[in-house]
Design an enzyme around this catalytic site. Structure first.
Site, mmCIF file in Angstrom:
data_model
loop_
_atom_site.group_PDB
_atom_site.id
_atom_site.type_symbol
_atom_site.label_atom_id
_atom_site.label_comp_id
_atom_site.label_asym_id
_atom_site.label_seq_id
_atom_site.Cartn_x
_atom_site.Cartn_y
_atom_site.Cartn_z
ATOM 1 N N HIS A 226 0.818 -0.892 0.101
ATOM 2 C CA HIS A 226 0.267 -0.053 0.194
ATOM 3 C C HIS A 226 0.732 1.743 -0.076
ATOM 4 O O HIS A 226 0.153 2.304 -1.026
ATOM 5 C CB HIS A 226 -0.546 0.156 0.952
ATOM 6 C CG HIS A 226 -1.837 -1.000 0.609
ATOM 7 N ND1 HIS A 226 -3.273 -0.723 1.245
ATOM 8 C CD2 HIS A 226 -2.149 -2.141 0.073
ATOM 9 C CE1 HIS A 226 -4.398 -1.603 0.872
ATOM 10 N NE2 HIS A 226 -3.636 -2.499 0.953
ATOM 11 N N THR B 84 -2.638 -15.914 0.048
ATOM 12 C CA THR B 84 -2.780 -16.670 1.077
ATOM 13 C C THR B 84 -2.629 -16.752 2.178
ATOM 14 O O THR B 84 -2.682 -17.857 2.615
ATOM 15 C CB THR B 84 -1.159 -17.747 -0.095
ATOM 16 O OG1 THR B 84 -1.924 -19.022 0.695
ATOM 17 C CG2 THR B 84 -0.198 -16.946 -0.015
ATOM 18 N N ASP C 102 -7.047 -16.797 3.311
ATOM 19 C CA ASP C 102 -8.134 -18.501 2.822
ATOM 20 C C ASP C 102 -7.827 -19.141 4.058
ATOM 21 O O ASP C 102 -7.790 -18.529 5.030
ATOM 22 C CB ASP C 102 -7.324 -18.117 1.526
ATOM 23 C CG ASP C 102 -5.477 -19.231 2.218
ATOM 24 O OD1 ASP C 102 -5.400 -19.366 3.722
ATOM 25 O OD2 ASP C 102 -5.087 -20.179 1.838
ATOM 26 N N THR D 223 -6.348 -20.664 4.857
ATOM 27 C CA THR D 223 -5.095 -21.270 5.693
ATOM 28 C C THR D 223 -4.170 -20.055 6.006
ATOM 29 O O THR D 223 -3.523 -20.472 5.540
ATOM 30 C CB THR D 223 -4.089 -22.650 5.117
ATOM 31 O OG1 THR D 223 -3.836 -22.137 3.873
ATOM 32 C CG2 THR D 223 -5.121 -24.044 4.945
#
Length: 364
Positions: free
Chosen positions: A99, A228, A268, A270
């Site tokens: 960002h 992820t 997600d 995990t």
């Protein structure tokens, strides 16, 4: 003889520090502490273990390389400790880096607090109550200053290193970060509102914004693969346009009543493991954010999602390359730059040590 060996050990300590940096220096100190004999064999093994011989003893660049190694070590020490204390921090530091760099280049503008003359980027729509990890970067800055008082390292450099170290901690893979960035003396609140990609944006909008920064569709998918790891906050997910409709029933945010303001949902299933589950979820229409599932609507992005789902090596390689490219986005032309003493504010004539201590101790 014992006196001579002690003097030799001290001399070697200073030579090692100057030429090879942290590693040889620490090995030499260990030998002194344990009263080991500094023999030609010991010295040769130490030099080989730190690649000093391959650099050449007479090269003046050895000192610079050693200094930079100490900088990287000082930052990693803080980053690893922060992630060990809270696994979520790794994703937060990668996102903080992203960002910052995505708005006017890697200039640490996002780290600046509001002042009387400008509004910072932290309260922009894509950042407000969302980006975090500021205290970790401030602590890393202080650790570098403490360990290397004569080395001037920008907050933008430290943020770039911290993002790389976070990736390395979770994935076991890494990439090279070069030093030399400088820090902006102002922030761009408007730019943060218009340049960042939001969770409610369609594929065309995402591709347009990434293309403006020089990234193609495949690189965009690789970078979005950082989803992820990490979490999204319930208040964001309860905005209907931000979430994949297929995932609404899986949330535990009480969106129809009093929203769980502190609740977190993994990006997600995990969220503390660097794996390919994010891509599998997108393929199966189970990506958490609306913007995630949009990736299937383009030929290039769809192919990239499926490739990374099936090949971790390709994902790691492409993500690392895209992060290097991101870390080299330059500040906007004409922006005044410096190397800040404290990452949350521009330099003054002096830094109040009490104020600096307060900043370092403050929570995100």
């Amino acid at each position: 003889m014992a006196s001579f060996m002690k003097q030799l050990s001290l001399v070697l300590s200073f030579i090692a520090l100057a030429l090879a940096g942290c590693a040889v220096y620490q090995n030499t100190q260990t030998a002194m502490k344990d009263q080991l004999k500094v023999t030609p064999t010991w010295l040769d093994n130490t030099l080989k273990s730190t690649n000093l011989l391959s650099l050449g003893l007479g090269k003046p660049s050895g000192g610079k390389l050693g200094d930079e190694a100490c900088v990287f070590s000082a930052v990693k020490e803080v980053v690893v400790a922060a992630i060990n204390a809270e696994a979520r921090m790794g994703a937060s530091l990668i996102r903080l880096f992203f960002h910052d760099c995505f708005v006017d280049g890697c200039d640490a503008g996002l780290l600046l607090n509001d002042t009387a003359t400008f509004t910072g980027e932290q309260t922009a729509a894509g950042n407000n109550n969302s980006v975090r990890g500021f205290a970790v970067i401030e602590q890393a800055k202080q650790n570098v200053k403490t360990q290397m008082p004569d080395m001037s390292v920008s907050c933008a450099d430290i943020l770039s290193i911290a993002a790389r170290d976070s990736f390395e901690k979770f994935s076991g893979s890494t990439y090279t970060v070069t030093l030399g960035r400088k820090d902006a003396r102002t922030a761009n609140f408007t730019g943060a509102n218009t340049q960042l990609v939001g969770p409610n944006e369609n594929l065309t909008s995402q591709l347009t914004k990434f293309a403006a920064k020089g990234f193609n569709g495949t690189e965009m998918v690789a970078l979005l693969g950082s989803h992820t790891i990490g979490f999204a906050r319930c208040p964001l997910l309860c905005i209907s346009t931000f979430i994949n409709p297929a995932r609404v029933s899986t949330l535990n945010c009480n969106c129809s009543g009093t929203v769980n303001a502190t609740g977190l949902v993994g990006l997600d299933p995990t969220p503390t493991t660097w794996d390919q589950r994010y891509f599998s979820d997108v393929v199966n229409d189970q990506g958490l954010l609306f913007s995630d599932n949009e990736l299937l609507k383009g030929n290039t992005t769809n192919a990239a999602v499926r490739r990374y789902r099936d090949a971790m090596g390709a994902f790691l390689t492409d993500f690392a390359a895209a992060m290097v490219k991101m870390s080299n986005l330059p500040p906007s032309p004409g922006v005044a730059l410096e190397i800040r003493d404290v990452c949350s504010r521009v330099n003054a004539n002096s830094v109040d040590p009490c104020e600096e201590s307060r900043l370092l101790a403050s929570p995100d």
